[in-house]
Design a protein around this motif. Structure first.
Motif, PDB file in Angstrom:
ATOM      1  N   THR A 112       7.435 -13.628  19.823  1.00 42.02           N
ATOM      2  CA  THR A 112       6.577 -12.740  20.212  1.00 42.02           C
ATOM      3  C   THR A 112       6.036 -12.570  21.666  1.00 42.02           C
ATOM      4  N   ASP A 113       6.927 -13.034  22.522  1.00 39.34           N
ATOM      5  CA  ASP A 113       6.808 -12.959  24.054  1.00 39.34           C
ATOM      6  C   ASP A 113       7.190 -11.541  24.574  1.00 39.34           C
ATOM      7  N   VAL A 114       6.985 -11.221  25.786  1.00 42.23           N
ATOM      8  CA  VAL A 114       7.192  -9.891  26.097  1.00 42.23           C
ATOM      9  C   VAL A 114       8.636  -9.520  26.530  1.00 42.23           C
ATOM     10  N   TYR A 115       9.318 -10.738  26.456  1.00 41.73           N
ATOM     11  CA  TYR A 115      10.880 -10.328  26.522  1.00 41.73           C
ATOM     12  C   TYR A 115      11.444  -9.572  25.194  1.00 41.73           C
ATOM     13  N   SER A 116      10.642  -9.832  24.158  1.00 32.51           N
ATOM     14  CA  SER A 116      10.943  -9.300  22.974  1.00 32.51           C
ATOM     15  C   SER A 116      10.476  -7.744  23.234  1.00 32.51           C
ATOM     16  N   PHE A 117      11.371  -6.822  22.576  1.00 37.29           N
ATOM     17  CA  PHE A 117      10.771  -5.363  22.338  1.00 37.29           C
ATOM     18  C   PHE A 117       9.650  -5.453  21.564  1.00 37.29           C
ATOM     19  N   HIS A 118       8.556  -4.839  22.198  1.00 35.75           N
ATOM     20  CA  HIS A 118       7.356  -4.595  21.401  1.00 35.75           C
ATOM     21  C   HIS A 118       6.385  -3.423  21.939  1.00 35.75           C
ATOM     22  N   VAL A 119       5.363  -3.154  21.263  1.00 36.76           N
ATOM     23  CA  VAL A 119       4.451  -2.216  21.575  1.00 36.76           C
ATOM     24  C   VAL A 119       2.942  -2.561  21.809  1.00 36.76           C
ATOM     25  N   ASP A 120       2.278  -2.117  22.657  1.00 37.44           N
ATOM     26  CA  ASP A 120       0.973  -2.637  23.069  1.00 37.44           C
ATOM     27  C   ASP A 120       0.156  -1.812  22.099  1.00 37.44           C
ATOM     28  N   ARG A 121      -1.206  -2.805  22.067  1.00 40.92           N
ATOM     29  CA  ARG A 121      -2.055  -2.019  20.829  1.00 40.92           C
ATOM     30  C   ARG A 121      -3.535  -2.376  21.632  1.00 40.92           C
ATOM     31  N   SER A 122      -4.227  -0.993  21.276  1.00 42.72           N
ATOM     32  CA  SER A 122      -5.646  -1.346  22.158  1.00 42.72           C
ATOM     33  C   SER A 122      -6.508  -0.560  21.012  1.00 42.72           C
ATOM     34  N   PRO A 123      -7.737  -1.032  20.807  1.00 39.67           N
ATOM     35  CA  PRO A 123      -9.012  -0.391  19.941  1.00 39.67           C
ATOM     36  C   PRO A 123      -9.695   0.617  20.592  1.00 39.67           C
ATOM     37  N   ILE A 124      -9.170   1.079  21.925  1.00 37.37           N
ATOM     38  CA  ILE A 124      -9.747   2.190  22.408  1.00 37.37           C
ATOM     39  C   ILE A 124      -8.610   3.018  23.333  1.00 37.37           C
ATOM     40  N   GLU A 125      -9.060   4.288  23.381  1.00 31.84           N
ATOM     41  CA  GLU A 125      -8.091   5.370  23.725  1.00 31.84           C
ATOM     42  C   GLU A 125      -7.578   4.899  25.232  1.00 31.84           C
TER      43      GLU A 125
END
Length: 232
Positions: A112-125
């Motif tokens: 779950t580090d940033v070297y793994s393909f990932h998406v960002d999540r946010s509660p706001i737009e």
């Protein structure tokens, strides 16, 4: 101005900041690139800055204090202008001198580090903005080139074994530990490298988002080379 990004429908290319922030994501397009060939010596700035930790935040006043050549000064002007554009837009940009990110070695079956393909999540737009001025650059892949790791049967089984709560709490367990944000690319997928000098806007997972979030990863750093990265 020619650009080197393949037109898979995922990437939109613009040529100024106004287009970058005002162009809507749509259909498969969840990454926008302000394509630039920057003048200036960004490596000079990197050599003049001091790395205090593996990731050191650099502030505008730190840049202003540097004694630079004419080419170094041009690079500094670019960075300061990017910071101002994003700040005036309402974002909170951070300029980082980076040796490496912390690796996630807790589990051998999922990272779950940033070297793994990932998406960002946010509660706001919001969206993710990033620009690599020096060093290795990030990669992206399209959403149809990867599978959410929690949907891979052997990983899901191990996560269920790891979870100690009730089955009703399992989904929250995945979100709280960011397991649901990470993706496994399909075999033989060739990521798109974001390159140096371009300012990117990537779609984030939030309630008002109209497209799928952009799957991306941090690069493995080049040996003996620091990255200079703007991100917000």
């Amino acid at each position: 101005m020619a650009n080197s990004f393949s037109n898979s429908g995922q990437i939109g290319v613009v040529y100024n900041f106004s287009e970058l922030i005002n162009t809507d994501f749509k259909e498969k397009m969840n990454a926008l690139c302000w394509y630039r060939n920057l003048d200036g010596d960004f490596s000079e700035i990197v050599t003049r800055l001091s790395l205090k930790e593996n990731i050191t935040e650099v502030y505008p006043e730190d840049l202003i204090e540097l004694k630079l050549s004419e080419k170094g000064d041009k690079a500094r002007e670019v960075i300061l202008n990017d910071l101002k554009l994003l700040t005036d837009f309402g974002a909170f940009p951070s300029l980082n001198l980076l040796k490496c990110y912390e690796r996630d070695a807790e589990f051998d079956f999922i990272s779950t580090d940033v070297y793994s393909f990932h998406v960002d999540r946010s509660p706001i737009e919001t969206d993710t903005f990033l620009c690599t001025y020096h060093g290795a650059a990030s990669d992206i892949i399209s959403n149809d080139q990867a599978q959410q790791k929690i949907l891979i049967p052997e990983i899901l089984t191990k996560l269920k074994d790891l979870h100690t709560g009730s089955s009703e709490e399992f989904e929250n367990f995945l979100k709280e530990n960011y397991f649901d944000l990470h993706y496994q690319p399909h075999t033989n997928v060739k990521p798109v490298n974001l390159g140096v000098g371009h300012l990117w806007r990537l779609a984030v997972d939030h309630p008002k988002q109209q497209v799928l979030p952009c799957i991306h990863r941090a690069p493995v750093e080049n040996e003996g080379e620091y990255r200079l990265l703007l991100i917000c």
